[in-house]
Structures are given as C-alpha cells and as structure tokens.
Design a protein around this motif. Sequence first.
Motif, PDB file in Angstrom:
ATOM      1  N   ARG A 102       0.811  -1.219   0.000  1.00 14.42           N
ATOM      2  CA  ARG A 102       0.000   0.000   0.000  1.00 14.42           C
ATOM      3  C   ARG A 102       0.845   1.270   0.000  1.00 14.42           C
ATOM      4  O   ARG A 102       0.352   2.356  -0.313  1.00 14.42           O
ATOM      5  N   PHE A 103       2.124   1.132   0.392  1.00  9.01           N
ATOM      6  CA  PHE A 103       2.997   2.315   0.478  1.00  9.01           C
ATOM      7  C   PHE A 103       3.853   2.512  -0.775  1.00  9.01           C
ATOM      8  O   PHE A 103       4.656   3.430  -0.848  1.00  9.01           O
ATOM      9  N   ILE A 104       3.688   1.610  -1.769  1.00 10.08           N
ATOM     10  CA  ILE A 104       4.425   1.805  -3.027  1.00 10.08           C
ATOM     11  C   ILE A 104       3.854   3.070  -3.673  1.00 10.08           C
ATOM     12  O   ILE A 104       2.639   3.172  -3.886  1.00 10.08           O
ATOM     13  N   PRO A 105       4.697   4.061  -3.982  1.00  9.60           N
ATOM     14  CA  PRO A 105       4.170   5.343  -4.485  1.00  9.60           C
ATOM     15  C   PRO A 105       3.494   5.227  -5.854  1.00  9.60           C
ATOM     16  O   PRO A 105       3.758   4.295  -6.625  1.00  9.60           O
ATOM     17  N   ASP A 106       2.619   6.203  -6.151  1.00  3.18           N
ATOM     18  CA  ASP A 106       1.893   6.223  -7.431  1.00  3.18           C
ATOM     19  C   ASP A 106       2.834   6.385  -8.615  1.00  3.18           C
ATOM     20  O   ASP A 106       2.444   6.119  -9.754  1.00  3.18           O
ATOM     21  N   THR A 107       4.061   6.836  -8.354  1.00  4.65           N
ATOM     22  CA  THR A 107       5.039   7.011  -9.441  1.00  4.65           C
ATOM     23  C   THR A 107       5.572   5.659  -9.927  1.00  4.65           C
ATOM     24  O   THR A 107       6.370   5.609 -10.854  1.00  4.65           O
ATOM     25  N   MET A 108       5.141   4.580  -9.271  1.00  2.00           N
ATOM     26  CA  MET A 108       5.559   3.228  -9.677  1.00  2.00           C
ATOM     27  C   MET A 108       4.310   2.400 -10.010  1.00  2.00           C
ATOM     28  O   MET A 108       3.996   1.414  -9.343  1.00  2.00           O
ATOM     29  N   PRO A 109       3.558   2.800 -11.037  1.00  2.00           N
ATOM     30  CA  PRO A 109       2.266   2.144 -11.330  1.00  2.00           C
ATOM     31  C   PRO A 109       2.376   0.651 -11.665  1.00  2.00           C
ATOM     32  O   PRO A 109       1.514  -0.137 -11.288  1.00  2.00           O
ATOM     33  N   GLN A 110       3.436   0.262 -12.374  1.00  2.00           N
ATOM     34  CA  GLN A 110       3.586  -1.150 -12.761  1.00  2.00           C
ATOM     35  C   GLN A 110       3.790  -2.042 -11.535  1.00  2.00           C
ATOM     36  O   GLN A 110       3.240  -3.143 -11.439  1.00  2.00           O
ATOM     37  N   LEU A 111       4.570  -1.548 -10.585  1.00  2.00           N
ATOM     38  CA  LEU A 111       4.801  -2.319  -9.348  1.00  2.00           C
ATOM     39  C   LEU A 111       3.520  -2.418  -8.529  1.00  2.00           C
ATOM     40  O   LEU A 111       3.248  -3.446  -7.904  1.00  2.00           O
ATOM     41  N   ARG A 112       2.729  -1.349  -8.539  1.00  2.00           N
ATOM     42  CA  ARG A 112       1.462  -1.363  -7.795  1.00  2.00           C
ATOM     43  C   ARG A 112       0.486  -2.379  -8.403  1.00  2.00           C
ATOM     44  O   ARG A 112      -0.163  -3.132  -7.675  1.00  2.00           O
ATOM     45  N   ILE A 113       0.419  -2.398  -9.736  1.00  2.00           N
ATOM     46  CA  ILE A 113      -0.461  -3.367 -10.412  1.00  2.00           C
ATOM     47  C   ILE A 113      -0.006  -4.790 -10.121  1.00  2.00           C
ATOM     48  O   ILE A 113      -0.810  -5.679  -9.815  1.00  2.00           O
ATOM     49  N   GLN A 114       1.319  -5.007 -10.190  1.00  2.00           N
ATOM     50  CA  GLN A 114       1.882  -6.341  -9.924  1.00  2.00           C
ATOM     51  C   GLN A 114       1.545  -6.788  -8.499  1.00  2.00           C
ATOM     52  O   GLN A 114       1.137  -7.928  -8.262  1.00  2.00           O
ATOM     53  N   ALA A 115       1.705  -5.868  -7.532  1.00  2.00           N
ATOM     54  CA  ALA A 115       1.408  -6.173  -6.121  1.00  2.00           C
ATOM     55  C   ALA A 115      -0.085  -6.468  -5.949  1.00  2.00           C
ATOM     56  O   ALA A 115      -0.467  -7.412  -5.249  1.00  2.00           O
ATOM     57  N   ALA A 116      -0.934  -5.672  -6.614  1.00  2.00           N
ATOM     58  CA  ALA A 116      -2.395  -5.860  -6.515  1.00  2.00           C
ATOM     59  C   ALA A 116      -2.790  -7.234  -7.044  1.00  2.00           C
ATOM     60  O   ALA A 116      -3.613  -7.938  -6.447  1.00  2.00           O
ATOM     61  N   GLN A 117      -2.196  -7.642  -8.165  1.00  2.00           N
ATOM     62  CA  GLN A 117      -2.525  -8.936  -8.761  1.00  2.00           C
ATOM     63  C   GLN A 117      -2.147 -10.085  -7.832  1.00  2.00           C
ATOM     64  O   GLN A 117      -2.914 -11.036  -7.658  1.00  2.00           O
ATOM     65  N   THR A 118      -0.966  -9.993  -7.224  1.00  2.00           N
ATOM     66  CA  THR A 118      -0.525 -11.065  -6.311  1.00  2.00           C
ATOM     67  C   THR A 118      -1.368 -11.073  -5.038  1.00  2.00           C
ATOM     68  O   THR A 118      -1.750 -12.136  -4.547  1.00  2.00           O
ATOM     69  N   LEU A 119      -1.688  -9.886  -4.512  1.00  2.00           N
ATOM     70  CA  LEU A 119      -2.503  -9.800  -3.294  1.00  2.00           C
ATOM     71  C   LEU A 119      -3.912 -10.345  -3.523  1.00  2.00           C
ATOM     72  O   LEU A 119      -4.549 -10.837  -2.599  1.00  2.00           O
ATOM     73  N   SER A 120      -4.388 -10.272  -4.774  1.00  2.00           N
ATOM     74  CA  SER A 120      -5.763 -10.707  -5.051  1.00  2.00           C
ATOM     75  C   SER A 120      -5.897 -12.226  -5.123  1.00  2.00           C
ATOM     76  O   SER A 120      -7.003 -12.751  -5.084  1.00  2.00           O
ATOM     77  N   MET A 121      -4.794 -12.947  -5.222  1.00  2.00           N
ATOM     78  CA  MET A 121      -4.873 -14.398  -5.460  1.00  2.00           C
ATOM     79  C   MET A 121      -5.280 -15.193  -4.223  1.00  2.00           C
ATOM     80  O   MET A 121      -4.802 -14.941  -3.123  1.00  2.00           O
ATOM     81  N   PHE A 122      -6.128 -16.183  -4.456  1.00  2.00           N
ATOM     82  CA  PHE A 122      -6.488 -17.155  -3.423  1.00  2.00           C
ATOM     83  C   PHE A 122      -5.494 -18.308  -3.496  1.00  2.00           C
ATOM     84  O   PHE A 122      -5.240 -18.836  -4.573  1.00  2.00           O
ATOM     85  N   GLY A 123      -4.974 -18.728  -2.354  1.00  2.00           N
ATOM     86  CA  GLY A 123      -4.101 -19.905  -2.356  1.00  2.00           C
ATOM     87  C   GLY A 123      -4.881 -21.184  -2.115  1.00  2.00           C
ATOM     88  O   GLY A 123      -4.416 -22.277  -2.409  1.00  2.00           O
ATOM     89  N   SER A 124      -6.102 -21.037  -1.569  1.00  2.00           N
ATOM     90  CA  SER A 124      -6.872 -22.239  -1.244  1.00  2.00           C
ATOM     91  C   SER A 124      -8.371 -21.956  -1.364  1.00  2.00           C
ATOM     92  O   SER A 124      -8.789 -20.808  -1.496  1.00  2.00           O
ATOM     93  N   THR A 125      -9.164 -23.033  -1.289  1.00  2.00           N
ATOM     94  CA  THR A 125     -10.626 -22.886  -1.306  1.00  2.00           C
ATOM     95  C   THR A 125     -11.156 -23.012   0.128  1.00  2.00           C
ATOM     96  O   THR A 125     -12.277 -23.439   0.359  1.00  2.00           O
ATOM     97  N   TYR A 126     -10.307 -22.632   1.097  1.00  2.00           N
ATOM     98  CA  TYR A 126     -10.657 -22.730   2.518  1.00  2.00           C
ATOM     99  C   TYR A 126     -11.984 -22.032   2.825  1.00  2.00           C
ATOM    100  O   TYR A 126     -12.817 -22.548   3.572  1.00  2.00           O
ATOM    101  N   LEU A 127     -12.202 -20.839   2.230  1.00  2.00           N
ATOM    102  CA  LEU A 127     -13.429 -20.078   2.502  1.00  2.00           C
ATOM    103  C   LEU A 127     -14.656 -20.837   2.016  1.00  2.00           C
ATOM    104  O   LEU A 127     -15.705 -20.804   2.652  1.00  2.00           O
ATOM    105  N   CYS A 128     -14.509 -21.527   0.867  1.00  2.00           N
ATOM    106  CA  CYS A 128     -15.629 -22.320   0.339  1.00  2.00           C
ATOM    107  C   CYS A 128     -15.938 -23.481   1.282  1.00  2.00           C
ATOM    108  O   CYS A 128     -17.104 -23.759   1.575  1.00  2.00           O
ATOM    109  N   GLU A 129     -14.877 -24.137   1.771  1.00  2.00           N
ATOM    110  CA  GLU A 129     -15.064 -25.264   2.700  1.00  2.00           C
ATOM    111  C   GLU A 129     -15.758 -24.784   3.974  1.00  2.00           C
ATOM    112  O   GLU A 129     -16.640 -25.440   4.514  1.00  2.00           O
ATOM    113  N   GLN A 130     -15.338 -23.607   4.434  1.00  2.00           N
ATOM    114  CA  GLN A 130     -15.926 -23.031   5.649  1.00  2.00           C
ATOM    115  C   GLN A 130     -17.409 -22.705   5.418  1.00  2.00           C
ATOM    116  O   GLN A 130     -18.252 -22.917   6.292  1.00  2.00           O
ATOM    117  N   LEU A 131     -17.711 -22.216   4.210  1.00  2.00           N
ATOM    118  CA  LEU A 131     -19.098 -21.883   3.869  1.00  2.00           C
ATOM    119  C   LEU A 131     -19.960 -23.142   3.851  1.00  2.00           C
ATOM    120  O   LEU A 131     -21.101 -23.123   4.300  1.00  2.00           O
TER     121      LEU A 131
END
Length: 482
Positions: A400-429
Amino acid sequence: MLKVCDAVCPDKRQLFSNVSLSRNTVAERVNQLSTNLKEQLVEKGKDFIAYSLAVDESTDTTDIAQLSVFIRGVDSSLTVTEEFLALRPMHGMTTGQDLYEEVSRCVNEMGLPWEKLVGLTTDGAPAMCGHRSGLVARIRERMRDENVTDELTAYHCIIHQESLCGKALKMEHVMTIITRAVNFIRAKGLNHRQFKAFLGELDTEYGDLPYHTDVRWLSQGKVLQRCFELREEICLFMESKGKDTTELRGETFMCEMAFLCDITSHLNVMNLQLQGRGRVISDMYSTVKAFKTKLSLWETQMQKENLSHFPSCQTMKEKLSTAVFPSAQFADKLNILAAEFRRRFADFEAQKSRFELLANPFGVDVESAPPNLQMELIELQCNDTLREKYERVGAAEFARFIPDTMPQLRIQAAQTLSMFGSTYLCEQLFSLMKLNKTSHRSHLTDKHLDSILRISSAQSLTPNIDELVQKMRHHQVSGSDK
C-alpha cells in the motif's frame, strides 16, 4: 415500541421484549440485509484493479449440488476485500459448461471486467480443471474472446494438494487396522462406556478415543496420536473382549504407526498454517517451500537414524532392538513424499518470481525481473525511506505504500494480493450451509439460503442498518398524511 413502553409503562417492558417478529418478517429482514451487503460489494467492485475467484462445489442435505464462489479484490489503494460472491444451486448437471455459466453470471452481475480477473482457485475436480471442457479452460477461452492479453493463473487449492501428498505414503493399511480397532470400541455404546471406565481404572492421561472420518482428514492426526499413546490399553481391552490383537502388537505395524503418527502431525501443523482468512498467497508458498526443505532434512536424518523430529519413532526405537526399526524404509517414504510435493506444487514454483516481488521487492534481482518492472524496481531498491517502511510494516502491508510514481509495481502487487491460495473459505461456507440447511429445514429456498450465508460469512462488509431503517421510514406513510 420499547421506547414508548419505557415512558408509559416501564414495568411491562419484559412483555414487550418477548414479542417476536413473524417468520415472514424475519425472512424479509434477512433478505434486506443480504441485498444491502451485495450492493456494497458491487459498489466496491467498481474500484477493483485486480480480482480473483475461489470456486468449490459440494452437496447439501437434500443432495442438491451447491456451487460456492468467493471473490478477493484489490482496489486502487491496494486494500484487499475478501467476500462471499454467490452460492448457486446446480439442480441439473455439474459439467464444466454448467459451472462456467454460473461463474460467468456471477462476474457479469457484479459488473466486473474480465481483463481484471487474475486467478482462479478450485478444488481440482475434473469438471473444474479439465483441459478442454473444464471451468478453467472455458474461462480462459472467454478471456481470449474478450481480447485479454494476460494469462489466467489457475491453482488447485494448496490445502487439497497437501492432503493428496499425504496419500502418496501409501500407508492406508495402518489406518485400516487402527480404524477397525477404534470402531470396535466406539461403535457400540456398551464397549465405549466400558473402555472409558477401563481407562479410568488404569489412571491414564486420556479418557477416550476420538473418531476418524475421511471427510475431516485433520482428525487422522488426533486419532493416530491418541491410539499410539493408548496402544497398550487398547490391546488389553480388546483382548478382554476376546478379540485377536496380533496385528496391533506386531513390531512392524507398531513402527509404521509411530512413523505415520509423526509425519501426520507435521502435515497437520503445516495445514493449520495454510488455513484462515486473508492469507497472502506468497506467505502460503513460503510455508510449502519451508515444508519441502524440512522433508529433505528429515530424510537425511532418518537415514542416519537421527529421530529428533520424530518423537513416536524415537519411543519405538528405544522399546525395540535397533536392528528392527526400519529407518531406511521410512527415509524412502520421506523421499516419495518430497517428490510428490515437488510434482503437485510445480505450478506454484512457476510463480516463484511473482511471489518474491511481493514478499521481498528489495531482494529481487533486477535483471531477472520483467522488463516493464525493471526501472521502477531500481528506484524502489534505491529508496532508503521505502526500505525502512518495508522493514517496519512487513511485506503484505508494504504494498500500500508503493508510491503512485511506480504504477507497474502497484499493479503487480495488486494482482498477487488478489490471489487465493486455497478454497478454505468455500469449505468453511459448506460447514455453515450444513448448519443452516439441515433435515429439519430442508425446504429452505435457494434465495433464503444464499441470504443467510452471505450475512453469516461477511467479513470486511457490514449491513448498513441506518440506511435500511431510513428506507423503511420513507415507505411508511402516517394516517394524517393520507
């Protein structure tokens, strides 16, 4: 009414409190709360710069297949929203095409653009992962039709994979013998009561044996541990009932049971580290990577008969003569398990550089990074203020602290942060679904079930009660106004 009661007849407050809403009113309120949560999620979705989906399927108490979909979106401020998207009943077939149509409908209802879809995590079933007609293949095809250039990253749930790796040990025969003994003790009420009384007489640390089921496979570790600790008491009790315990008392079996007990315990520790909400996929990858390194160490130590990380095996080795304990055989088992981990987690290994960019951007080799990130990475790594911030807040928060002057790094970070590693939430549901749609509430409609689960699984969103009350006030017109 309660406020009027406090002013007019405070002594009757309890009577007013005991008046319950009608069942129709309660159902209507639940739908209103659910609709409000869905509207909030749609509103948040407009700001997502990257999102991923976790999809799993299970049957409810009336044998209807229910498709559970969760979304994890990251907005322009790199804030993560992880929420329930939909529970879709599959009254007919559950082919890849059927699953695709339901998931596609969910995405379109949210108004989400396909080009921002980064990852899709499933339970690994053929209908989900089939190369030609599975859900993943059809979504990739849809993204190509929409002229999306980025490739969809599809994952088989880490927790499922870890459980399947454990099956590579091929030690089901040990569990079969143990399950048979546990079932003999637990299946009949009389046997169970007598066994508990028997343990009480022997003054053991444990007063009972837990059940093991394949569905709740985490229970396997608890059953093994308890059975190993009560092995002598189990044999004595079964013998008192005229049962043959030759299998249970065999030295080879006892050694295999000790080994399975220890390795399952290690697998369970890792499994618990992978569970939970809001888990960042790069952290989950690190957990798996650490376990693979541990397996390599354990194999080397087992070959040298060093059992410091295998306490049950150590107990058996001390009890039996050293010549009997099959260290070489167990070292081979560990080698097989390590190979299975490498095979099953190959797709995660392929994403290693992407995870490292989020986990440790200051340690990434700029030359090996994608060309579109290289200039921004140099600027980032040379900025001492940002380095200090990274060391203070940690990898996940730092994005969240990556500055706006580094848009490509922010997009890359957003994409990785958005990923699910498991279907744990579905199992819990699905656990929540089984608590709500029971044999006594089997006529619960699909809409009401969806509403109940949306409210009970909500995390970062809360219903806006004030807004709902305000809307209801506008609808209620007094007599004088008419």
